[in-house]
Motif scaffolding. Structure first.
Motif, PDB file in Angstrom:
ATOM      1  N   LYS A  38      11.918  12.276  23.400  1.00  0.00           N
ATOM      2  CA  LYS A  38      13.085  12.585  24.230  1.00  0.00           C
ATOM      3  C   LYS A  38      13.029  11.893  25.592  1.00  0.00           C
ATOM      4  N   HIS A  39      11.804  11.545  26.060  1.00  0.00           N
ATOM      5  CA  HIS A  39      11.644  10.845  27.328  1.00  0.00           C
ATOM      6  C   HIS A  39      11.524   9.330  27.171  1.00  0.00           C
ATOM      7  N   GLY A  40      11.516   8.835  25.939  1.00  0.00           N
ATOM      8  CA  GLY A  40      11.338   7.393  25.738  1.00  0.00           C
ATOM      9  C   GLY A  40       9.998   6.937  26.275  1.00  0.00           C
ATOM     10  N   SER A  41       9.002   7.768  26.105  1.00  0.00           N
ATOM     11  CA  SER A  41       7.694   7.552  26.702  1.00  0.00           C
ATOM     12  C   SER A  41       6.941   6.369  26.101  1.00  0.00           C
ATOM     13  N   ARG A  42       6.365   5.567  26.994  1.00  0.00           N
ATOM     14  CA  ARG A  42       5.412   4.514  26.634  1.00  0.00           C
ATOM     15  C   ARG A  42       4.218   4.744  27.539  1.00  0.00           C
ATOM     16  N   ALA A  43       3.051   4.978  26.949  1.00  0.00           N
ATOM     17  CA  ALA A  43       1.887   5.374  27.731  1.00  0.00           C
ATOM     18  C   ALA A  43       0.736   4.401  27.565  1.00  0.00           C
ATOM     19  N   VAL A  44      -0.080   4.296  28.616  1.00  0.00           N
ATOM     20  CA  VAL A  44      -1.292   3.482  28.575  1.00  0.00           C
ATOM     21  C   VAL A  44      -2.422   4.246  29.245  1.00  0.00           C
ATOM     22  N   ALA A  45      -3.634   3.824  28.898  1.00  0.00           N
ATOM     23  CA  ALA A  45      -4.834   4.344  29.545  1.00  0.00           C
ATOM     24  C   ALA A  45      -5.942   3.321  29.360  1.00  0.00           C
ATOM     25  N   ASP A  46      -6.861   3.325  30.292  1.00  0.00           N
ATOM     26  CA  ASP A  46      -8.071   2.517  30.201  1.00  0.00           C
ATOM     27  C   ASP A  46      -9.231   3.468  30.460  1.00  0.00           C
ATOM     28  N   PRO A  47     -10.031   3.796  29.432  1.00  0.00           N
ATOM     29  CA  PRO A  47     -11.136   4.738  29.621  1.00  0.00           C
ATOM     30  C   PRO A  47     -12.106   4.331  30.733  1.00  0.00           C
ATOM     31  N   ARG A  93      -8.815  13.987  32.284  1.00  0.00           N
ATOM     32  CA  ARG A  93      -8.525  12.625  31.851  1.00  0.00           C
ATOM     33  C   ARG A  93      -7.003  12.517  31.777  1.00  0.00           C
ATOM     34  N   ALA A  94      -6.490  11.273  31.833  1.00  0.00           N
ATOM     35  CA  ALA A  94      -5.037  11.110  31.908  1.00  0.00           C
ATOM     36  C   ALA A  94      -4.545   9.860  31.189  1.00  0.00           C
ATOM     37  N   ILE A  95      -3.254   9.869  30.929  1.00  0.00           N
ATOM     38  CA  ILE A  95      -2.495   8.684  30.552  1.00  0.00           C
ATOM     39  C   ILE A  95      -1.427   8.515  31.619  1.00  0.00           C
ATOM     40  N   VAL A  96      -0.977   7.290  31.801  1.00  0.00           N
ATOM     41  CA  VAL A  96       0.124   7.043  32.726  1.00  0.00           C
ATOM     42  C   VAL A  96       1.312   6.554  31.906  1.00  0.00           C
ATOM     43  N   ILE A  97       2.474   6.984  32.312  1.00  0.00           N
ATOM     44  CA  ILE A  97       3.710   6.587  31.645  1.00  0.00           C
ATOM     45  C   ILE A  97       4.188   5.301  32.320  1.00  0.00           C
ATOM     46  N   ILE A  98       4.188   4.208  31.561  1.00  0.00           N
ATOM     47  CA  ILE A  98       4.488   2.919  32.195  1.00  0.00           C
ATOM     48  C   ILE A  98       5.933   2.815  32.666  1.00  0.00           C
ATOM     49  N   ASN A  99       6.814   3.653  32.152  1.00  0.00           N
ATOM     50  CA  ASN A  99       8.188   3.660  32.660  1.00  0.00           C
ATOM     51  C   ASN A  99       8.224   4.076  34.130  1.00  0.00           C
ATOM     52  N   ARG A 131     -10.351   8.210  24.879  1.00  0.00           N
ATOM     53  CA  ARG A 131      -9.339   7.172  25.088  1.00  0.00           C
ATOM     54  C   ARG A 131      -8.555   7.268  26.393  1.00  0.00           C
ATOM     55  N   TRP A 132      -8.496   8.460  26.981  1.00  0.00           N
ATOM     56  CA  TRP A 132      -7.771   8.608  28.239  1.00  0.00           C
ATOM     57  C   TRP A 132      -8.687   8.231  29.391  1.00  0.00           C
TER      58      TRP A 132
END
Length: 140
Positions: A38-47, A93-99, A131-132
């Motif tokens: 619903k948010h059109g989420s695209r996420a990335v993370a670098d451990p 730990r986290a992911i960031v939403i690239i949007n 992975r996060w």
């Protein structure tokens, strides 16, 4: 370290994603849960990287939990932008939403659809620990 900055639309939440990886080495994921879709989420993370989140007005930060309640999904209560997700563990730990990043267009890889519905709580926590990325949250 390369820094990718951004935040919510109104400026209440500021983000800094630090990584030594080239953008071509970072996997962009498109979670298929109903919230992310619903948010059109695209996420990335670098451990091996780090996410720094700075919040100006904590009263305008919304944390949303659902499903297994293993993460807080951070949303600005003022402008409504979904910026990141943080594990609910002691070792966050986290992911960031690239949007929500200023240079979001540089993350031009095709997102990999990811469906985690079959994971148990323990499996989900283990995957996120692996992975996060480490996260620091500060309140001004």
């Amino acid at each position: 370290m390369t820094m990718h900055t951004g935040g919510c639309h109104c400026g209440n939440i500021c983000l800094t994603f630090e990584t030594e990886l080239d953008l071509s080495q970072i996997e962009v994921r498109a979670c298929q849960c109903s919230f992310c879709v619903k948010h059109g989420s695209r996420a990335v993370a670098d451990p091996d990287g780090r996410l720094i989140i700075s919040v100006k007005d904590s009263a305008r930060l919304r944390r949303y939990r659902f499903g297994l309640s293993t993460a807080d999904y951070l949303i600005c209560g003022e402008c409504g932008v979904y910026v990141a997700a943080i594990t609910a563990d002691d070792d966050a730990r986290a992911i960031v939403i690239i949007n929500a990043l200023d240079d979001q267009k540089q993350f031009n890889q095709k997102p990999i659809p990811a469906d985690f519905d079959a994971e148990s709580k323990a499996q989900r926590q283990a995957r996120r620990r692996a992975r996060w990325m480490p996260v620091e949250v500060s309140f001004e």
